[in-house]
Design an enzyme around this catalytic site. Structure first.
Site, PDB file in Angstrom:
ATOM      1  N   HIS A   9       0.856  -1.177   0.000  1.00 23.13           N
ATOM      2  CA  HIS A   9       0.000   0.000   0.000  1.00 23.13           C
ATOM      3  C   HIS A   9       0.894   1.229   0.000  1.00 23.13           C
ATOM      4  CE1 HIS A   9      -4.177   1.388   0.622  1.00 23.13           C
ATOM      5  NE2 HIS A   9      -3.580   2.505   0.993  1.00 23.13           N
ATOM      6  N   ASP A  68     -14.401   3.091   6.201  1.00 20.00           N
ATOM      7  CA  ASP A  68     -13.243   3.810   5.664  1.00 20.00           C
ATOM      8  C   ASP A  68     -13.592   4.420   4.312  1.00 20.00           C
ATOM      9  OD1 ASP A  68     -10.406   4.603   5.323  1.00 20.00           O
ATOM     10  OD2 ASP A  68     -10.546   3.200   3.666  1.00 20.00           O
ATOM     11  N   ARG A  93     -12.936  12.889   3.520  1.00 21.16           N
ATOM     12  CA  ARG A  93     -11.619  13.501   3.787  1.00 21.16           C
ATOM     13  C   ARG A  93     -11.062  14.146   2.525  1.00 21.16           C
ATOM     14  NH1 ARG A  93      -8.163   8.754   5.486  1.00 21.16           N
ATOM     15  NH2 ARG A  93      -6.477  10.258   5.411  1.00 21.16           N
ATOM     16  N   LYS A 136      -7.908  -1.688   6.106  1.00 23.61           N
ATOM     17  CA  LYS A 136      -8.153  -2.395   4.841  1.00 23.61           C
ATOM     18  C   LYS A 136      -7.232  -3.600   4.678  1.00 23.61           C
ATOM     19  CE  LYS A 136      -7.850   1.565   2.807  1.00 23.61           C
ATOM     20  NZ  LYS A 136      -7.917   2.840   2.131  1.00 23.61           N
TER      21      LYS A 136
END
Ligand code: URA
Length: 413
Positions: free
Chosen positions: A76, A154, A161, A180
């Protein structure tokens, strides 16, 4: 709301209180305005490590979870301008026989998203469970958007966000990423923390803080987390914008391109291969380079794109050439300005539901260390006609040739 008052007074929230806020938002009991207030308070005052670990758990439990699989290695990135590494690393590993899956996100702020890049060439990313496993069986790799069932909280918070200036919060980033990865069952996780002007994290100190927080969260769930700190003062590679980035991915996979992007993807693929196959780093690196040299990584990418219904067509957008105002060497290129320009050209979402122009973006014709003469083209802009005067501020041109810095700042294992 009592919990928001507590946040305002900088008091710690219990698991239950955090759950009331976030589950309330997921269930539409708290609206966008109230949630924005919460996110802004978290950005301003932070959360304790215990609160962040609790928030991660709340995100995880908001949806479906997969049992931990020790051989499932995932990666990620905290997101950067021109970051297309996933699209190179996955075909490399898949062509080496590693079965690899990745859930990716859409663009966040002025940084791009892997899902948008794949969608730009028609690759399907909203996959059913069957399509997901079929792709792995056929090509060894799969990249899908975060499913509605995995960490739905999320997904909703991330979208808010993105449009409320609340992306740059260490606890929110840690909870978002780790939830995640943990929910999807990854046993070993490589996190690329981008550091610099074009990144969510602007300096090494914040990056170290984020790394240790994510490693701590990983330990709570028995996951091995490796963090790489990599430079993002300058954009990664030359192309910024969805289809343009796919063009560059193809060039790297076809072994037509050297430079930072190639260096970084080789390092990432090497670490991930060693985590998966237990071979030495030297051996892993030579295998990774071999599949780039012999074209099998590119073939894997092509195979995957075809399987998911994609095809690559040339960029179709108006192009403006920007020429240098002086002679010298390119010392730095401000990624934030380049990312914001790319977004204004149409490559990113200015509002939550803005439509992306997949052909839009910026191509750097001159990059760090290159010699440039006054009047020479330094970059090309594709997309909407915009006031592009600010782009000049992105290029710092000096008389002295700059010393090249290693893209990898630190690896924390
Ligand atoms: N990537 C994520 O998934 N979440 C963040 O908050 C930042 C980057």
């Amino acid at each position: 709301m009592n919990e928001i008052d507590k946040l305002e007074r900088k008091e710690k929230l219990s698991y239950k209180e955090l759950d009331n806020i976030f589950t309330g938002y997921l269930n539409n009991k708290i609206d966008d305005d109230e949630m924005t207030k919460v996110l802004k308070l978290i950005c301003k005052n932070g959360l304790s490590n215990e609160e962040t670990i609790n928030l991660t758990d709340i995100f995880i439990k908001s949806g479906e979870t997969f049992p931990m699989n020790i051989s499932f290695v995932d990666k990620h990135s905290t997101g950067g301008v021109g970051d297309k590494t996933t699209l190179i690393v996955l075909p490399i590993l898949a062509s080496l026989g590693v079965r690899i899956s990745k859930m990716s996100g859409k663009a966040l702020g002025y940084t791009g998203g892997t899902i948008d890049k794949l969608n730009s060439i028609g690759v399907k990313t909203d996959l059913s469970k069957k399509e997901f496993y079929d792709a792995i069986d056929k090509t060894n790799m799969v990249i899908s958007s975060q499913t509605a069932d995995l960490c739905p909280m999320d997904k909703k918070v991330y979208a808010l966000r993105d449009v409320t200036g609340t992306t740059k919060s260490i606890p929110l980033i840690a909870a978002s990423i780790m939830s995640k990865k943990i929910a999807s069952g990854a046993g070993k996780i490589l996190i690329d923390i981008k550091v610099g002007k074009g990144a969510l994290i602007e300096n090494k100190k914040q990056a170290m803080e984020l790394a240790s927080l994510m490693i701590e969260i990983g330990k709570k769930y028995d996951r091995r987390v490796i963090c790489m700190l990599t430079r993002m003062d300058n954009p990664l590679g030359d192309n910024i914008g969805n289809k343009l980035e796919i063009e560059e991915v193809i060039d790297v996979l076809k072994n037509k391109k050297q430079g930072n992007l190639r260096t970084l993807t080789i390092e990432m693929a090497t670490i991930m291969y060693t985590l998966n196959k237990n071979v030495s780093k030297e051996r892993a690196k030579s295998m990774v380079e071999h599949v780039l040299d012999n074209g099998s990584a590119y073939k894997k990418f092509e195979e995957y794109v075809k399987l998911q219904g994609g095809s690559f067509e040339k960029i179709d957008a108006d192009c403006t050439e920007i020429t240098s105002l002086k002679s010298g060497y390119i010392k730095s290129i401000n990624s934030r300005i380049i990312g914001e320009t790319s977004m204004l050209l149409g490559a990113g979402r200015v509002k939550k539901n803005s439509k992306i122009n997949y052909d839009a973006g910026v191509v750097l014709i001159k990059n760090i260390g290159d010699k440039v003469k006054k009047g020479e083209v330094i970059c090309r802009l594709y997309g909407k006609s915009i006031d592009y005067n600010s782009i000049y501020k992105a290029f710092h041109i000096s008389k002295i040739k700059p010393i090249k810095k290693n893209i990898i700042m630190k690896i924390i294992d």
